[in-house]
Design a protein around this motif. Structure first.
Motif, PDB file in Angstrom:
ATOM      1  N   SER A  33      14.077   6.155   0.368  1.00 35.98           N
ATOM      2  CA  SER A  33      12.790   5.554   0.716  1.00 35.98           C
ATOM      3  C   SER A  33      12.578   5.591   2.225  1.00 35.98           C
ATOM      4  CB  SER A  33      12.670   4.139   0.167  1.00 35.98           C
ATOM      5  OG  SER A  33      13.752   3.358   0.576  1.00 35.98           O
ATOM      6  N   LEU A  66      18.491  -5.908  -2.702  1.00 38.19           N
ATOM      7  CA  LEU A  66      19.673  -5.692  -3.550  1.00 38.19           C
ATOM      8  C   LEU A  66      20.913  -5.538  -2.696  1.00 38.19           C
ATOM      9  CD1 LEU A  66      18.170  -3.209  -6.162  1.00 38.19           C
ATOM     10  CD2 LEU A  66      18.889  -5.555  -6.573  1.00 38.19           C
ATOM     11  N   GLY A  67      20.764  -4.839  -1.572  1.00 39.01           N
ATOM     12  CA  GLY A  67      21.899  -4.669  -0.671  1.00 39.01           C
ATOM     13  C   GLY A  67      22.377  -6.002  -0.128  1.00 39.01           C
ATOM     14  N   LEU A  89       5.098  -4.097   9.863  1.00 32.81           N
ATOM     15  CA  LEU A  89       5.176  -2.716   9.376  1.00 32.81           C
ATOM     16  C   LEU A  89       4.617  -2.584   7.966  1.00 32.81           C
ATOM     17  CD1 LEU A  89       8.748  -1.945  10.672  1.00 32.81           C
ATOM     18  CD2 LEU A  89       6.669  -0.836  11.444  1.00 32.81           C
ATOM     19  N   ASP A  90       4.035  -3.682   7.426  1.00 29.05           N
ATOM     20  CA  ASP A  90       3.433  -3.641   6.107  1.00 29.05           C
ATOM     21  C   ASP A  90       4.450  -3.393   4.994  1.00 29.05           C
ATOM     22  OD1 ASP A  90       1.226  -4.061   4.574  1.00 29.05           O
ATOM     23  OD2 ASP A  90       0.580  -1.975   4.551  1.00 29.05           O
ATOM     24  N   VAL A  91       5.668  -3.883   5.194  1.00 33.02           N
ATOM     25  CA  VAL A  91       6.669  -3.824   4.128  1.00 33.02           C
ATOM     26  C   VAL A  91       6.561  -5.136   3.347  1.00 33.02           C
ATOM     27  CG1 VAL A  91       9.127  -3.728   3.609  1.00 33.02           C
ATOM     28  CG2 VAL A  91       8.211  -2.408   5.497  1.00 33.02           C
ATOM     29  N   PRO A 122       0.804   0.067  13.169  1.00 33.50           N
ATOM     30  CA  PRO A 122       0.416  -1.347  13.183  1.00 33.50           C
ATOM     31  C   PRO A 122       0.023  -1.784  14.599  1.00 33.50           C
ATOM     32  CG  PRO A 122       2.799  -1.147  13.090  1.00 33.50           C
ATOM     33  CD  PRO A 122       2.249   0.247  13.025  1.00 33.50           C
ATOM     34  N   ILE A 130      18.957   4.677  -2.732  1.00 34.89           N
ATOM     35  CA  ILE A 130      17.526   4.336  -2.786  1.00 34.89           C
ATOM     36  C   ILE A 130      17.025   3.983  -1.388  1.00 34.89           C
ATOM     37  CG2 ILE A 130      15.816   2.762  -3.764  1.00 34.89           C
ATOM     38  CD1 ILE A 130      17.766   2.403  -6.119  1.00 34.89           C
ATOM     39  N   LEU A 131      17.840   3.214  -0.673  1.00 25.32           N
ATOM     40  CA  LEU A 131      17.464   2.809   0.682  1.00 25.32           C
ATOM     41  C   LEU A 131      17.244   4.043   1.553  1.00 25.32           C
ATOM     42  CD1 LEU A 131      17.258  -0.008   2.052  1.00 25.32           C
ATOM     43  CD2 LEU A 131      19.542   0.353   2.917  1.00 25.32           C
ATOM     44  N   VAL A 162      22.367   1.588  -4.422  1.00 20.58           N
ATOM     45  CA  VAL A 162      21.397   0.919  -3.561  1.00 20.58           C
ATOM     46  C   VAL A 162      21.232   1.687  -2.244  1.00 20.58           C
ATOM     47  CG1 VAL A 162      20.987  -1.170  -2.213  1.00 20.58           C
ATOM     48  CG2 VAL A 162      21.744  -1.357  -4.564  1.00 20.58           C
ATOM     49  N   ALA A 178       6.940   3.745  -1.023  1.00 19.59           N
ATOM     50  CA  ALA A 178       8.229   3.947  -0.370  1.00 19.59           C
ATOM     51  C   ALA A 178       8.674   2.649   0.298  1.00 19.59           C
ATOM     52  CB  ALA A 178       8.135   5.065   0.660  1.00 19.59           C
ATOM     53  N   LYS A 179       7.710   1.925   0.875  1.00 17.39           N
ATOM     54  CA  LYS A 179       8.074   0.688   1.553  1.00 17.39           C
ATOM     55  C   LYS A 179       8.488  -0.399   0.583  1.00 17.39           C
ATOM     56  CE  LYS A 179       5.786   1.484   5.873  1.00 17.39           C
ATOM     57  NZ  LYS A 179       4.658   1.201   6.753  1.00 17.39           N
ATOM     58  N   VAL A 183      11.297   8.986   3.122  1.00 19.19           N
ATOM     59  CA  VAL A 183       9.871   9.147   2.816  1.00 19.19           C
ATOM     60  C   VAL A 183       9.026   8.436   3.868  1.00 19.19           C
ATOM     61  CG1 VAL A 183       8.058   8.664   1.136  1.00 19.19           C
ATOM     62  CG2 VAL A 183      10.289   9.437   0.363  1.00 19.19           C
ATOM     63  N   ILE A 184       9.469   7.222   4.258  1.00 20.39           N
ATOM     64  CA  ILE A 184       8.706   6.473   5.269  1.00 20.39           C
ATOM     65  C   ILE A 184       8.654   7.265   6.582  1.00 20.39           C
ATOM     66  CG2 ILE A 184       8.680   4.382   6.686  1.00 20.39           C
ATOM     67  CD1 ILE A 184       9.972   2.934   4.286  1.00 20.39           C
ATOM     68  N   THR A 193       0.827  -1.196   0.000  1.00 18.86           N
ATOM     69  CA  THR A 193       0.000   0.000   0.000  1.00 18.86           C
ATOM     70  C   THR A 193       0.866   1.253   0.000  1.00 18.86           C
ATOM     71  OG1 THR A 193      -0.092  -0.338   2.362  1.00 18.86           O
ATOM     72  CG2 THR A 193      -2.022  -0.969   1.116  1.00 18.86           C
ATOM     73  N   ASN A 194       2.162   1.071   0.085  1.00 19.93           N
ATOM     74  CA  ASN A 194       3.040   2.222   0.220  1.00 19.93           C
ATOM     75  C   ASN A 194       4.262   2.026  -0.680  1.00 19.93           C
ATOM     76  OD1 ASN A 194       4.896   4.132   1.083  1.00 19.93           O
ATOM     77  ND2 ASN A 194       4.240   4.002   3.230  1.00 19.93           N
ATOM     78  N   ALA A 249       9.935   0.228  -2.285  1.00 20.96           N
ATOM     79  CA  ALA A 249      11.268   0.644  -2.735  1.00 20.96           C
ATOM     80  C   ALA A 249      12.306   0.277  -1.686  1.00 20.96           C
ATOM     81  CB  ALA A 249      11.295   2.146  -3.005  1.00 20.96           C
ATOM     82  N   PHE A 250      11.940   0.484  -0.417  1.00 28.09           N
ATOM     83  CA  PHE A 250      12.831   0.112   0.675  1.00 28.09           C
ATOM     84  C   PHE A 250      13.136  -1.380   0.602  1.00 28.09           C
ATOM     85  CE2 PHE A 250      13.511  -1.628   4.885  1.00 28.09           C
ATOM     86  CZ  PHE A 250      14.459  -0.774   5.419  1.00 28.09           C
ATOM     87  N   ALA A 288      15.481  -2.250  -2.256  1.00 30.48           N
ATOM     88  CA  ALA A 288      16.851  -1.821  -1.988  1.00 30.48           C
ATOM     89  C   ALA A 288      17.495  -2.721  -0.940  1.00 30.48           C
ATOM     90  CB  ALA A 288      16.874  -0.363  -1.525  1.00 30.48           C
ATOM     91  N   LEU A 289      16.706  -3.125   0.054  1.00 36.18           N
ATOM     92  CA  LEU A 289      17.233  -4.017   1.075  1.00 36.18           C
ATOM     93  C   LEU A 289      17.673  -5.344   0.458  1.00 36.18           C
ATOM     94  CD1 LEU A 289      17.585  -4.259   4.163  1.00 36.18           C
ATOM     95  CD2 LEU A 289      15.345  -5.324   4.244  1.00 36.18           C
ATOM     96  N   PHE A 303      25.553   1.461   5.363  1.00 35.88           N
ATOM     97  CA  PHE A 303      25.826   0.679   4.159  1.00 35.88           C
ATOM     98  C   PHE A 303      26.726   1.477   3.207  1.00 35.88           C
ATOM     99  CE2 PHE A 303      24.445  -1.240   0.056  1.00 35.88           C
ATOM    100  CZ  PHE A 303      24.729  -2.558   0.355  1.00 35.88           C
ATOM    101  N   LEU A 331       8.967  -6.858   9.488  1.00 37.96           N
ATOM    102  CA  LEU A 331       8.608  -6.144   8.271  1.00 37.96           C
ATOM    103  C   LEU A 331       7.144  -6.364   7.903  1.00 37.96           C
ATOM    104  CD1 LEU A 331      11.783  -6.685   6.078  1.00 37.96           C
ATOM    105  CD2 LEU A 331      11.104  -4.638   7.308  1.00 37.96           C
TER     106      LEU A 331
END
Lengths: 512, 143
Positions: free
Chosen positions: B49, A179-180, A434-436, B61, B45-46, B42, A169-170, B52-53, A166-167, A172-173, A176-177, B17, A431
């Protein structure tokens, strides 16, 4: 005609006793995993990969086993949707809407057999779609150079978030995580260690199987522990199935629905990042708009059962197209299947069709066989599966956890990997809270190395010129689609997702 | 609030990182891009994002009550002990203990939990080791 010759070769490969037995086993396990709430297709396949791997099965047999599980889970999800109003897995969410009302009217058996037939129709057409579309996509993929591949990977990540979270940004996070995590280990091109902090175990990189099993299967166990959700949901309601045959008149009214939604579901599956959940969602919404003149959808209309089931099974087949032809999976479960291929040292993509035609066509033939088996299994034997719904999670979840441990230990025989897996399990739990979305993480760990290598190859070929990434029309086209795919959900996505997620509960938060 | 903390954590992760990426030793034989560039992309981007979060958090939650949280943490501890105990005690004993614990915490009565634990362990041993020939950890007792 070449296609049919290839397909005949495929059947010759798939029709051995061992492969038939594996397909049967996969179909059975898949249906069970789909039916049990809390174990979806991605979990099911994830748990079984290490086992297929350690048992020393070859590439084709492993894939036959695991794709049968994948197709089977798509069938199985409907059982608990119809009988308990609890989706067995996420794609089966929409089946609850009309399936459960049908069951309440005493037509559970008819709903089950109708949805079985709809699943068969969807999967059958999608497998044909796979046969004809995948080779065409391969022809396009042959035009791809490293720069285009880099753009394609970027496209996969950018569009994945659109539906799975739903987000944006999450997601994308998460990408990236992933890929890292993939960059941990010795750099493949220059041989220098990266992010290993002197730990020898990390020089090889993190095994993506460990990550997948931890993120998917163990985090599920933690969710159950947290909610202390140890008793079976099936106990509360009585499971009356009734007549198990679908009247011909019902089939007749549902046929156009099934055909339309098969096509739609297949297309939804081919799109990167969409997968079976979207397939069943848009199939149901389209049919509702198209044929629901009397407002009977949602009150136990058989067409409302047929539409999402045909749609999600067709999408499951469609999602295999980009995975096999481009090496870029379109959904969570196909990402897990990609992990199978990679751990068997098979690189999917255009070369797969040229170098390993036996794998591709054997797999496709196995899909047809599995689909027939599933139809045969799911209509007469459906009462057996409903009885399995009575297994409470307090027995099931320890088994899931232990089988996960056995699988990973079987591969590496190291306690270190088990600890890493537990770490991923905890990470997955946090995660998910947190809805990631977890799928981009998996995709990142799987594709990270390929993505980086293509980037570096493209730029090295052009003597260090970074603009080579947007040099060809094809690459620019891919980037444009990627950017649209990322931006569009920011504008329109809220509505679609709200519809999709309104029925989603905490326990099934892994996208197909 | 959770998302803000998560975003800040993500930002720190991205900075760490990127910092670790800068310390990668380059080999004298390197391609035009080198081993640092991709990790730095990377990390960017990390970081973005995460920012933004942190700036636009979602709804909170439902975190579990402290008791349920202890439940999850103790399950993690038991699993970690299991991973360590596996080579020492052997597969059957270690697995039976861990599965018994999990089943008990998921609400089985004690006797049922023990039955589930030993059943799971022996079942897996028979299917995967005796039938399928997977090598499992051997303890001092030979199983």
């Amino acid at each position: 005609m070449e296609t049919f010759a290839n397909l005949a070769d495929g059947f010759a490969i798939a029709l051995t006793w061992q492969n038939l037995l594996l397909a049967l086993l996969g179909c059975f396990l898949g249906t069970v995993m789909g039916a049990l709430p809390g174990l979806g297709p991605s979990n099911g396949v994830a748990i079984l990969i290490p086992l297929a791997f350690t048992l020393g099965l070859g590439a084709t047999p492993s894939l036959i086993l695991l794709t049968s599980v994948y197709y089977g889970a798509m069938y199985g999800g409907r059982i608990s949707s119809i009988l308990l109003n609890i989706p067995g897995d996420e794609p089966a969410m929409m089946t609850c809407l009309d399936g459960y009302p049908m069951a309440q009217k005493g037509m559970a058996g008819q709903a089950l057999s109708l949805s079985g037939i709809a699943s068969f129709v969807g999967a059958f057409f999608a497998t044909w779609g796979l046969i004809f579309l995948a080779p065409q996509l391969v022809k396009i993929a042959l035009l791809f150079g490293p720069a285009e591949y880099f753009a394609l990977f970027a496209l996969a990540f950018m569009t994945l978030g659109g539906v799975s979270s739903t987000n944006q940004a999450k997601s994308a996070f998460a990408a990236a995580l992933g890929l890292g995590l993939a960059t941990v280990g010795v750099d493949t091109q220059t041989g220098v260690p990266r992010f290993t902090f002197g730990e020898v175990h990390l020089y090889d990189g993190l095994d993506f199987l460990v990550a997948i099993v931890g993120l998917f299967a163990l985090s599920e166990v933690f969710i159950f522990l947290e909610n202390r959700h140890g008793n079976s949901d099936a106990k509360k309601s009585k499971l009356v199935i009734g007549r198990l045959t679908t009247p011909l008149s019902m089939l007749k009214t549902c046929t156009p629905t099934m055909l339309r939604t098969s096509v739609l579901g297949f297309l939804a599956g081919v799109l990167p990042g969409a997968g079976a959940s979207l397939g069943s969602f848009i199939s149901y919404s389209m049919e509702k708009r198209l044929v629901d003149k009397e407002g009977t959808f949602g009150t136990g209309d058989p067409r409302g059962v047929a539409a999402p089931e045909a749609g999600n099974n067709a999408a499951a087949g469609g999602a295999l197209v980009p995975m096999l032809a481009l090496g870029v999976p379109g959904s969570g479960t196909t990402a897990v299947l990609l992990a199978v291929l990679l751990s068997l040292n098979i690189t999917p993509g255009p070369l797969l069709f040229a170098n390993n035609p036996d794998v591709v066509w054997g797999l496709i033939a196995a899909l047809f066989i599995a689909n027939l088996m599933l139809l045969a299994m799911n209509i007469p034997m459906v009462s057996l599966f409903t009885r399995l719904l009575l297994i409470p999670p307090r027995i099931l979840m320890p088994i899931v956890a232990m089988v996960s441990f056995v699988g990973i230990y079987g591969i590496s025989g190291s306690s270190f990997d088990l600890l890493v897996m537990i770490g991923f399990g905890v990470m997955g739990w946090v995660l998910r809270k947190l809805d990631v979305p977890l799928v981009p993480i998996i995709l990142g760990t799987l594709l990270g190395n390929a993505m980086e290598n293509n980037l570096r190859r493209a730029i090295t070929i052009d003597n260090g010129n970074w603009f080579t990434l947007i040099d060809s029309p094809l690459a620019i086209g891919l980037w444009v689609v990627a950017i649209i795919g990322f931006v569009l959900p920011l504008i329109f996505g809220r509505k679609v997702r709200a519809g999709m997620h309104q029925r989603r509960d905490e326990e099934s938060s892994i996208t197909d | 609030m959770s998302d803000r903390i998560f975003g800040i954590f993500g930002l720190l992760l991205a900075i760490g990182f990127a910092f670790a990426a800068f310390t990668i030793e380059e080999s004298f034989l390197s391609d035009a891009v080198g081993p640092k560039a991709f990790p730095l992309i990377v990390a960017t981007i990390l970081g973005l994002s995460s920012l933004v979060i942190a700036l636009r958090p979602d709804a909170e939650p439902d975190w579990p009550a402290l008791r349920r949280l202890v439940e999850v943490v103790s399950a993690v501890v038991v699993m970690a002990l299991y991973a360590k105990l596996l080579p020492v005690a052997g597969f059957v004993i270690a697995t039976a203990l861990a599965a018994t614990y999990l089943s008990w915490r998921l609400g089985s009565p004690l006797v049922g939990a023990i039955a589930t634990g030993f059943g799971t362990s022996i079942g897996i041993y028979v299917v995967f080791h005796l039938v399928l020939g997977l090598s499992l950890a051997r303890g001092p007792l030979g199983f």
